[in-house]
Write an enzyme that holds these catalytic residues in place. Structure first.
Site, PDB file in Angstrom:
ATOM      1  N   HIS A   1       1.241  -1.126  -0.018  1.00 28.89           N
ATOM      2  CA  HIS A   1       0.595  -0.169   0.046  1.00 28.89           C
ATOM      3  C   HIS A   1       0.876   1.137  -0.171  1.00 28.89           C
ATOM      4  CE1 HIS A   1      -3.930   2.008   1.931  1.00 28.89           C
ATOM      5  NE2 HIS A   1      -3.397   2.566   1.048  1.00 28.89           N
TER       6      HIS A   1
ATOM      7  N   HIS B   1       0.942   4.879  -2.652  1.00 28.56           N
ATOM      8  CA  HIS B   1       1.156   5.406  -3.793  1.00 28.56           C
ATOM      9  C   HIS B   1       1.842   6.749  -3.415  1.00 28.56           C
ATOM     10  CE1 HIS B   1      -3.202   5.389  -2.268  1.00 28.56           C
ATOM     11  NE2 HIS B   1      -3.212   5.768  -1.150  1.00 28.56           N
TER      12      HIS B   1
ATOM     13  N   HIS C   1      -9.483   1.017  -2.036  1.00 30.02           N
ATOM     14  CA  HIS C   1      -9.756   1.417   0.196  1.00 30.02           C
ATOM     15  C   HIS C   1     -10.686   1.857   0.463  1.00 30.02           C
ATOM     16  CE1 HIS C   1      -5.773   3.691  -0.944  1.00 30.02           C
ATOM     17  NE2 HIS C   1      -5.647   4.148  -0.959  1.00 30.02           N
TER      18      HIS C   1
ATOM     19  N   GLU D   1     -11.716   3.431   6.009  1.00 23.74           N
ATOM     20  CA  GLU D   1     -10.514   4.205   6.594  1.00 23.74           C
ATOM     21  C   GLU D   1     -11.081   5.437   7.230  1.00 23.74           C
ATOM     22  OE1 GLU D   1      -8.010   6.852   3.903  1.00 23.74           O
ATOM     23  OE2 GLU D   1      -6.154   7.073   5.024  1.00 23.74           O
TER      24      GLU D   1
ATOM     25  N   ASP E   1       1.204   3.454   3.017  1.00 26.04           N
ATOM     26  CA  ASP E   1       1.229   4.811   2.027  1.00 26.04           C
ATOM     27  C   ASP E   1       1.265   5.909   2.293  1.00 26.04           C
ATOM     28  OD1 ASP E   1      -1.969   5.391   1.824  1.00 26.04           O
ATOM     29  OD2 ASP E   1      -2.270   6.072   3.503  1.00 26.04           O
ATOM     30  N   ASP E   2       2.044   6.712   2.143  1.00 25.31           N
ATOM     31  CA  ASP E   2       2.002   8.242   1.617  1.00 25.31           C
ATOM     32  C   ASP E   2       3.363   8.802   2.484  1.00 25.31           C
ATOM     33  OD1 ASP E   2      -0.310   8.894  -0.500  1.00 25.31           O
ATOM     34  OD2 ASP E   2      -0.977   8.101   1.755  1.00 25.31           O
TER      35      ASP E   2
HETATM   36  N1  HPA Z   1      -6.716   7.438   1.543  1.00 30.77           N
HETATM   37  C1  HPA Z   1      -7.445   7.996   0.573  1.00 30.77           C
HETATM   38  N2  HPA Z   1      -6.241   7.833  -1.245  1.00 30.77           N
HETATM   39  C2  HPA Z   1      -5.669   8.442  -0.736  1.00 30.77           C
HETATM   40  C3  HPA Z   1      -4.570   7.448   0.252  1.00 30.77           C
HETATM   41  C4  HPA Z   1      -4.937   7.396   1.818  1.00 30.77           C
HETATM   42  O1  HPA Z   1      -4.435   7.456   1.975  1.00 30.77           O
HETATM   43  N3  HPA Z   1      -3.109   8.621  -0.054  1.00 30.77           N
HETATM   44  C5  HPA Z   1      -3.434   9.229  -1.203  1.00 30.77           C
HETATM   45  N4  HPA Z   1      -4.857   8.827  -1.521  1.00 30.77           N
HETATM   46 ZN    ZN Z   2      -3.999   4.608   0.184  1.00 30.76          ZN
END
Ligand code: HPA
Ligand code: ZN
Length: 351
Positions: A30, A32, A210, A213, A291-292
């Protein structure tokens, strides 16, 4: 004297655990690619493309990276991605991330990219996919890191827009393994994308998304029942519904959990209250991911280090998480088995 001995023993224990994590073979499922854009590289690419960004220094950027919720983060994330123009920019961004994978013993990674973020600014799909996939090919050769690409639909846009990007992706189908669904979750349920997911599956893409969350457990039900997803990104809110937990376990669907993302976006207020261990104890298959990483304060190994500390995870727990990362990847069965064996022998030699 006794106190300083205890202190030294504690420091040694922390160092040993960090070493264990750093050397543990793992996959990242996971991530991006636009979220791996580090400030220094953003400045460099903005400068060579002669694009103004609203930040002058890394300090200004760090100040701006304080988020109350997902939308807060997304506004800044899309702004950062807007300096990516040329194939070389996408190549450089991707190769930088893959170098970090090699440094962290990430042997395989499944990278999400958001083509609509770029095509909506007039960048050709071909520019994006070519830059990213060339970096992946070079990393396989030079760094021995393998990767698959996940094309994510932006859920704040319409299904019609998602269909357009699906269409544009088809000439590059061989380079893309799966489709995903990201961006603003609340008010954009998975069911909005029912038809485009059916078409993507028909085209040969593996469905992922996703869900849960910020959205409720209902969104996860929709993602597994309507979109037929094979893996859930985040999925924290499955804990709201015992029947859903049972169903996820029954269908053997994994959750790609992102601890530092969860605290950065206030999904979880304190890492000490993170539900990861609870999920594992319930029998859910979970993995650890960044994630990021450029926005949330740490690469994948930092996520392992901090969640281990917060929840007092054992080496055995960490080995299970690493094995899950290979087992629930999209790799062929023989490759999965090879990596799982590698983690097992690493654990046996380092326990
Ligand atoms: N959630 C949803 N969209 C996203 C995320 C995330 O954590 N990171 C980049 N796009
Ligand atoms: Zn994500």
């Amino acid at each position: 004297m006794i106190e300083s001995k205890i202190c030294l023993a504690l420091v040694l224990k922390i160092i040993k655990m960090k070493n264990f994590i750093e050397n543990l073979p793992k996959a990242e499922l996971h991530l991006h690619i636009e979220g791996s854009f580090e400030p220094a590289q953003m400045f460099e690419i903005a400068k060579r493309n002669k694009i103004e960004i609203p930040f002058k220094t890394v300090e200004e950027i760090e100040k701006a990276y304080k988020f109350d919720c997902l939308q807060d983060f997304l506004d800044i994330y899309y702004q950062g991605a807007s300096v990516l123009i040329h194939e070389q920019d996408f190549y450089d961004l991707t190769y930088s991330y893959l170098k970090k994978c090699a440094d962290q013993n990430v042997r395989h990674t499944e990278i999400m990219f958001d083509p609509q973020t770029h095509t909506d600014r007039g960048i050709a799909f071909k520019t994006v996919i070519t830059g990213i996939s060339k970096a992946c090919e070079d990393a396989q050769k030079n760094l021995n890191v393998s990767s698959y690409l996940i094309m994510s639909f932006l859920r704040h846009l319409s299904e019609e827009e998602a269909f357009k990007i699906l269409e544009q992706s088809l000439p590059f189908k061989e380079k893309i393994k799966a489709v995903g669904l990201d961006s603003s979750e609340m008010g954009n349920p998975p069911s909005k994308f029912k038809n485009v997911y059916a078409a993507a599956i028909k085209a040969g893409y593996i469905p992922l998304a996703h869900a849960g969350e910020e959205g409720s457990s209902d969104y996860i039900w929709e993602a597994i029942d309507i979109l037929k997803i094979k893996r859930i990104d985040h999925g924290n809110n499955c804990l709201q519904d015992n029947n859903l937990i049972k169903e996820i376990i029954k269908r053997d669907i994994a959750l790609t959990v992102c601890p530092l993302s969860n605290t950065a976006l206030q999904v979880v207020k304190d890492l000490k209250n993170h539900p990861l261990k609870k999920m594992m104890n319930l029998g859910l298959k979970v993995t650890i991911n960044s994630d990021d990483p450029a926005y949330f304060g740490g690469q994948v190994n930092q996520n392992y280090v901090e969640i281990q500390k917060a929840l007092d995870l054992s080496r055995e727990n960490l080995a299970v998480l690493a094995k899950n990362s290979f087992n629930y990847s999209l790799l062929p069965t023989s490759k999965k088995a090879e990596y799982i064996k590698l983690v097992d022998s690493f654990f046996d030699n380092n326990n």
